[in-house]
Enzyme design. Structure first.
Site, PDB file in Angstrom:
ATOM      1  N   ASN A  13       0.863  -1.185   0.000  1.00 22.24           N
ATOM      2  CA  ASN A  13       0.000   0.000   0.000  1.00 22.24           C
ATOM      3  C   ASN A  13       0.899   1.234   0.000  1.00 22.24           C
ATOM      4  OD1 ASN A  13      -1.831   2.039   0.508  1.00 22.24           O
ATOM      5  ND2 ASN A  13      -2.248   1.422   2.628  1.00 22.24           N
ATOM      6  N   GLU A 101      -6.840   4.330   7.945  1.00 16.87           N
ATOM      7  CA  GLU A 101      -6.674   5.770   7.698  1.00 16.87           C
ATOM      8  C   GLU A 101      -7.922   6.362   7.057  1.00 16.87           C
ATOM      9  OE1 GLU A 101      -2.957   5.469   5.577  1.00 16.87           O
ATOM     10  OE2 GLU A 101      -1.998   4.811   7.423  1.00 16.87           O
TER      11      GLU A 101
HETATM   12  C1  PEP Z   1      -0.759  -0.091   5.921  1.00 16.59           C
HETATM   13  O1  PEP Z   1      -0.827   1.088   5.607  1.00 16.59           O
HETATM   14  O2  PEP Z   1      -1.638  -0.868   5.509  1.00 16.59           O
HETATM   15  C2  PEP Z   1       0.337  -0.529   6.764  1.00 16.59           C
HETATM   16  C3  PEP Z   1       0.288  -1.732   7.259  1.00 16.59           C
HETATM   17  O3  PEP Z   1       1.355   0.372   6.975  1.00 16.59           O
HETATM   18  P1  PEP Z   1       2.799   0.054   7.658  1.00 16.59           P
HETATM   19  O4  PEP Z   1       3.305  -1.227   7.038  1.00 16.59           O
HETATM   20  O5  PEP Z   1       3.642   1.229   7.307  1.00 16.59           O
HETATM   21  O6  PEP Z   1       2.562  -0.093   9.122  1.00 16.59           O
END
Ligand code: PEP
Length: 256
Positions: A13, A101
């Protein structure tokens, strides 16, 4: 039914990062530095503006493209929104729905998640549906209650066939972008409970097919241990998916 084989998935992502040129460079580097990943599905989710270019770059490769969100309506007077029609038209095959988010900053609820999941299927996109508890909810002992509601309401009214295709991502909110990863045991406990819930909702056969990814500060160092657990069928990776060598290491951990 623990002998059911689910192809692992590693999904990156990118969030609101990478221009078209930077996105193309990233996927080229991933592809050239790891040409034969073995049995693992790899997906990247660029910003909308880069989907077309990244999908064209990846045409014929083992990496698929996801959108990070869609609107539930197909078209119309929704200024600033992108529907599944346009995400598919731009080259996406998957879409992330209900990322924390989006729930936190854009008011998404289990109800809007449900509408978006249905819209995704309606436009030929496979939804990657995110669920997960906040720190306060974990502290209050509400992990299972929160996730049960997110799963039951977010996936309400889907057909057996749709359930058989969708992907769930368990992403504890306190672990996203914080460097705090759930331990393998903590994650497996929640993944196993999600699978039990799915068995109750749709029966053993379909529930065993559904891939449940873990997300939350997955990196090149912790991926292998996390992915060794029975119900952890892959990872949704944020920060580390922007670093080609780290992302490749995570892909390797899944196909090992
Ligand atoms: C995400 O945004 O889905 C995520 C898991 O971010 P991170 O790996 O940066 O914690």
């Amino acid at each position: 039914m623990s002998n059911v084989r689910r192809t692992p998935m590693i999904a990156g992502n990118w969030k609101m990062n990478l221009t078209i040129a930077a996105g193309i460079e990233l996927v080229k580097t991933i592809h050239y530095s790891h040409r034969h990943p073995g049995e693992v599905d790899v997906v990247v989710a660029p910003p909308f503006t880069a989907i077309r270019a990244v999908a064209d770059t990846l045409n014929g490769s083992y990496i698929s493209v996801a959108a990070q969100n869609i609107h539930w309506e197909a078209s119309g007077a929704f200024t600033g929104e992108i529907s599944g029609v346009f995400a598919k038209d731009a080259g996406a095959d998957y879409v992330i729905i209900g990322h924390s988010e989006r729930r936190q900053y854009f008011g998404e609820t289990n109800e809007t998640v449900n509408k978006k999941v249905k819209a995704a299927f309606g436009h030929g996109l496979v939804p990657i549906v995110c669920v997960g508890e906040t720190d306060a909810e974990r502290e209050a002992g509400r992990v299972h209650a929160v996730i049960k509601t997110q799963v039951e309401e977010g996936l309400a009214g889907l057909t057996q066939e749709q359930f058989g295709k969708l992907i769930i991502a368990y992403e504890p909110v306190w672990a996203i972008g914080t460097g705090k990863t759930a331990t393998g045991e903590q994650a497996e406990e929640v993944h196993a409970s999600i699978r039990e819930l799915l068995v109750k909702l749709i029966g053993q056969e379909v529930a065993q097919k559904i891939r449940i990814l873990y997300g939350g500060s997955v990196n090149a160092k912790n991926a292998k241990e996390l992915l060794s657990f029975t119900n952890i069928d892959g990872a949704l990776v944020g920060g580390a998916s922007l670093k080609p060598q780290d992302f490749v290491e995570i892909i390797k951990s899944a196909s090992a």
